[in-house]
Design an enzyme around this catalytic site. Structure first.
Site, short mmCIF file in Angstrom:
data_model
loop_
_atom_site.label_atom_id
_atom_site.label_comp_id
_atom_site.label_asym_id
_atom_site.label_seq_id
_atom_site.Cartn_x
_atom_site.Cartn_y
_atom_site.Cartn_z
N ASP A 36 -7.23 -43.45 5.57
CA ASP A 36 -7.18 -44.64 6.15
C ASP A 36 -8.19 -44.41 7.01
O ASP A 36 -8.32 -44.11 8.40
CB ASP A 36 -6.44 -44.94 6.62
CG ASP A 36 -5.13 -45.10 5.36
OD1 ASP A 36 -5.63 -45.01 4.33
OD2 ASP A 36 -3.72 -45.51 5.20
N LYS A 93 -6.10 -52.25 0.62
CA LYS A 93 -4.94 -52.30 -0.18
C LYS A 93 -4.22 -54.47 -0.08
O LYS A 93 -5.11 -54.91 0.72
CB LYS A 93 -3.84 -51.68 1.37
CG LYS A 93 -3.85 -50.35 0.78
CD LYS A 93 -2.88 -50.41 2.23
CE LYS A 93 -2.97 -48.87 2.38
NZ LYS A 93 -2.38 -47.79 1.43
N GLY A 165 2.54 -43.12 7.09
CA GLY A 165 2.76 -43.42 8.55
C GLY A 165 4.02 -42.45 9.22
O GLY A 165 3.99 -42.88 10.16
N ARG A 177 6.09 -32.59 -7.88
CA ARG A 177 7.17 -32.03 -8.21
C ARG A 177 7.88 -32.27 -9.27
O ARG A 177 8.07 -32.47 -10.34
CB ARG A 177 8.63 -31.47 -7.64
CG ARG A 177 8.00 -30.29 -6.98
CD ARG A 177 8.86 -29.39 -6.52
NE ARG A 177 8.30 -28.09 -5.31
CZ ARG A 177 8.16 -27.17 -5.89
NH1 ARG A 177 7.62 -26.82 -7.15
NH2 ARG A 177 7.25 -26.28 -4.88
N GLY A 226 2.42 -39.63 3.86
CA GLY A 226 2.87 -38.24 4.94
C GLY A 226 1.90 -36.84 4.81
O GLY A 226 2.50 -36.05 5.95
N GLY A 247 -3.61 -40.69 5.30
CA GLY A 247 -2.99 -41.92 6.34
C GLY A 247 -3.64 -41.73 7.49
O GLY A 247 -4.25 -41.70 7.85
N SER A 248 -2.32 -41.77 8.34
CA SER A 248 -2.29 -41.90 9.73
C SER A 248 -2.33 -40.61 10.39
O SER A 248 -2.88 -40.51 10.96
CB SER A 248 -0.42 -42.60 10.14
OG SER A 248 -0.41 -43.20 9.18
#
Lengths: 314, 219
Positions: A36, A93, A165, A177, A226, A247-248
Site C-alpha cells: 500500500d 481500490k 490496518g 487456514r 494485518g 498495507g499499513s
C-alpha cells in the site's frame, strides 16, 4: 497500432481468454509483495525494495481507522502520479459494489482493481459484476464460499481479508487456514456429496466441483490483512498463500504516525526477502535482525466488533 | 518431430529461478514433459542443474532479490549453460534494457523495452508464428502477452525463433522469441498456454548440451 486492433477484436466475446489474461498477471505477482502506498515517494520506496506491485490509495487502512468517515476510491490524479512514478503494476481500490468507481479506474488504466472491504461499502447486497470489465479484480474472502462467490462474479485473484490496518496477523491466519481447510475437505468427498457442499458454502456447484478435483482455487490465492513483519509474511506463505499484500505495516508506526523513509525501506526490503525465502529460517533470522521495529498495531480481539472491516462483503 | 518424453536423459535436471513470478507454471510444464525440475532460490543451487528457466514476474524485483553475488553467479551460468527466459526472464537475458534502463545478464545480444505494449489493459492472447528448425517452415502458435516487453534490436548472432503481427508501420512482424548459442528468450508466456512446443525446444537444447557438453552457436 496492430496490437490494439487485434486484441480488442479477439477479446470482445471470449470470457475464458479474458480470465486467462486476468489471472495471468496474478501469476506474475506470485512469490512477491504488494505494498500500500499513498504517494509517489512511497511508491518509489516500494519499487526500490523489490515490491512486485503497489496499491495506490489516499489513506492506508490504519489511517482510515484512526480518522473515520466514509472511505472512497482515491483521487484519479493521485493514482495517475503513482502510475507515472513506477514501472511495476499499480492497483487501486473501489468500494464494494461501486461499479462506477471501477469504470473510472478502468478508464484510468490501473492494472488491477481491489473491490475492498477497507473502503466503506456502496452496496449492501451486491458486489461488482467483474465479468463486465477487462481490468482484472482482486477480492477479499474469509472462507471458501466467499472466495467462490467472488470468483463466480469474475474475480481473478482472491486474498484473505484478515483485519486490515491492525498489524495483527491473527485473522489473515484464520482466513487462510479456513480456506485451505475447506478445500482439503472437498477433495476427500464423493461426487454426490458436492451438491450439499455447494449449498453449505453458498457457492456454485461447478466451482465447488473444480476445487474438489484440484484441491485449489481456480485463481491465485494471496494473503492480506494485518501482515506487519517478515515472520508474518513467512507464516501466511507457509500456510498456503501465493503472495502477500502489506498495507499499513510498512509506512506506518501507528494509525497516525508515519515511519521514517529509511525505516520503511528497511521493513519493505525485509518483508520482500522473507516472502521469497519463506521456507528458510536462516534468511528469516537475518532479515528479522535488520528490523528496527514494526507498527504498534491494534489487537483485533480487543476491538469493538462494529469496527471490523472483514465483515463487510456478502 | 520433436522428441517424446522417453527420449530425455533421466538424470537431466532443469532449474527454475524461483525468487518470484510464475515459476510454478514452468515447473508444471516440465513435469508434463517428464523432465525433473527444482526451484532455484540460491546461487549454490546452480551447480545442481543442467539448464535454467527464468520465469515471468517483475524483472526489477528479480534484480533487488538476487543481490550482487547471486547476480554474478547467474551471469556466469546463463553465458555458459542452456537458459530460457520468458517475459521478465527475457528482459534479464538481454544485453540492453530500456524503459527504464536496468542491469541485465547479457546472454543474448538484443535491446528489449519493458512494458512496451502498454499496461495490463493492453495485455492480449494472439496467434504468432513459430519457426521449425527441422524443415525451415513456420507454424502457428498461441502467444500470451502480459504487460509484455518488446525486442527492439537483435545482434547478428541472434536467431529468430518466433514472430507475431506483421502490420506494424514498417510492415515487419515483431520478433517475440530468439536464440543465441544456448540462451533462448520469449517475450510471451508459453508456460500459460497448453501448447508445449516452445518448452520442448528448450528441453531439446538442454538435452543436446548434456550429450555434447556444449552447444553449437546458431548461425
Amino acid at each position: 497500432m496492430s496490437k490494439k486492433n487485434s486484441s480488442s477484436s479477439n477479446a470482445s466475446s471470449q470470457g475464458s481468454t479474458s480470465l486467462r489474461l486476468k489471472t495471468g498477471l496474478a501469476e506474475m505477482l506470485k512469490g512477491g509483495v504488494i505494498m500500500d502506498v499513498i504517494n509517489d515517494d512511497q511508491a518509489r520506496i516500494a519499487e526500490d525494495a523489490g515490491a512486485v506491485a503497489v496499491m495506490a490509495l489516499e489513506r492506508v487502512p490504519a489511517m482510515i481507522r484512526a480518522q473515520g468517515g466514509v472511505a472512497r476510491m482515491s483521487s484519479p490524479n493521485m493514482i495517475r502520479k503513482i502510475m507515472a512514478a513506477v514501472s511495476i503494476p499499480v492497483m487501486a481500490k473501489v468500494r464494494i459494489g461501486h461499479f462506477a468507481e471501477a469504470q473510472i479506474l478502468e478508464a484510468l488504466g490501473v492494472d488491477y482493481i481491489d473491490e475492498s472491504e477497507v473502503l466503506t461499502p456502496a452496496d449492501e447486497a451486491h458486489h461488482v459484476d467483474k465479468h463486465k470489465f477487462k481490468t482484472p479484480f482482486v477480492c477479499g474472502a474469509r472462507n471458501l464460499g466467499e472466495a467462490l462467490r467472488r470468483i463466480a462474479e469474475g474475480a481473478a485473484m482472491i486474498r484473505t481479508k484478515g483485519e486490515a490496518g491492525t498489524g495483527d496477523v491473527v485473522h489473515a491466519v484464520k482466513h487462510m487456514r479456513q480456506i485451505m481447510r475447506d478445500m482439503r475437505m472437498l477433495t476427500s468427498m464423493s461426487e454426490d456429496e458436492l451438491y450439499a457442499e455447494a449449498k453449505n458454502h453458498q457457492a456454485p456447484v461447478e466451482l465447488i466441483r473444480m476445487v474438489a478435483q484440484t484441491g485449489k482455487l481456480p485463481v491465485p490465492n494471496f494473503s492480506a490483512g494485518g501482515i506487519a513483519t517478515p515472520a508474518d509474511a513467512s507464516l501466511v506463505m507457509q500456510l498456503g498463500a501465493e503472495a502477500v499484500f502489506v498495507g499499513s505495516g510498512i509506512f506506518m508506526n501507528s494509525g497516525t504516525k508515519f515511519a521514517s523513509a529509511k525505516e520503511a525501506a528497511q521493513r519493505a526490503r525485509a518483508i520482500v526477502k522473507a516472502t521469497t525465502h519463506y521456507q528458510d529460517p536462516n534468511v528469516l533470522l537475518e532479515v528479522s535482525g535488520d528490523m528496527t521495529g514494526a507498527m504498534k498495531g491494534l489487537a483485533v480481539d480487543q476491538m469493538d466488533p462494529t469496527q471490523l472491516m472483514q465483515t463487510r462483503g456478502w | 518431430m520433436l522428441p517424446r518424453r522417453s527420449y530425455y536423459t533421466k538424470s537431466m535436471r532443469i532449474g527454475v529461478l524461483a525468487i518470484q513470478g510464475d515459476f510454478a507454471a514452468h515447473q508444471l510444464r516440465l513435469h508434463q514433459l517428464g523432465v525433473e525440475s527444482i526451484p532455484v532460490r540460491k546461487a549454490e543451487q546452480l551447480a545442481q542443474i543442467e539448464g535454467l528457466i527464468i520465469p515471468g514476474g517483475e524483472s526489477g524485483a528479480f534484480l533487488k532479490l538476487l543481490g550482487d553475488d547471486f547476480f554474478a553467479a547467474l551471469r556466469i551460468f546463463v553465458n555458459s549453460k542452456p537458459t530460457f527466459g520468458t517475459c521478465a526472464g527475457a528482459i534479464m537475458l538481454a544485453t540492453e534494457v530500456l524503459g527504464p534502463a536496468q542491469p541485465s545478464l547479457g546472454a543474448i545480444d538484443m535491446t528489449i523495452r519493458r512494458n512496451a505494449y502498454g499496461r495490463q489493459i493492453d495485455s492480449s492472447i494472439r496467434t504468432g508464428k513459430l519457426a521449425s528448425s527441422a524443415n525451415n517452415t513456420l507454424s502457428e502458435i498461441e502467444m500470451v502477452f502480459i504487460r509484455a516487453p518488446k525486442i527492439e534490436r537483435i545482434g547478428p548472432g541472434v536467431q529468430v525463433l518466433a514472430t507475431e503481427g506483421g502490420t506494424a508501420p514498417d510492415g515487419q512482424p515483431d520478433i517475440v522469441a530468439v536464440r543465441q548459442g544456448s540462451a533462448m528468450a520469449a517475450t510471451f508466456h508459453p508456460e500459460l498456454s497448453s501448447d508445449s512446443r516452445v518448452h520442448q525446444l528448450f528441453v531439446a537444447l538442454v538435452q543436446d548440451y548434456c550429450k555434447t557438453g556444449a552447444t553449437e552457436t546458431s548461425k
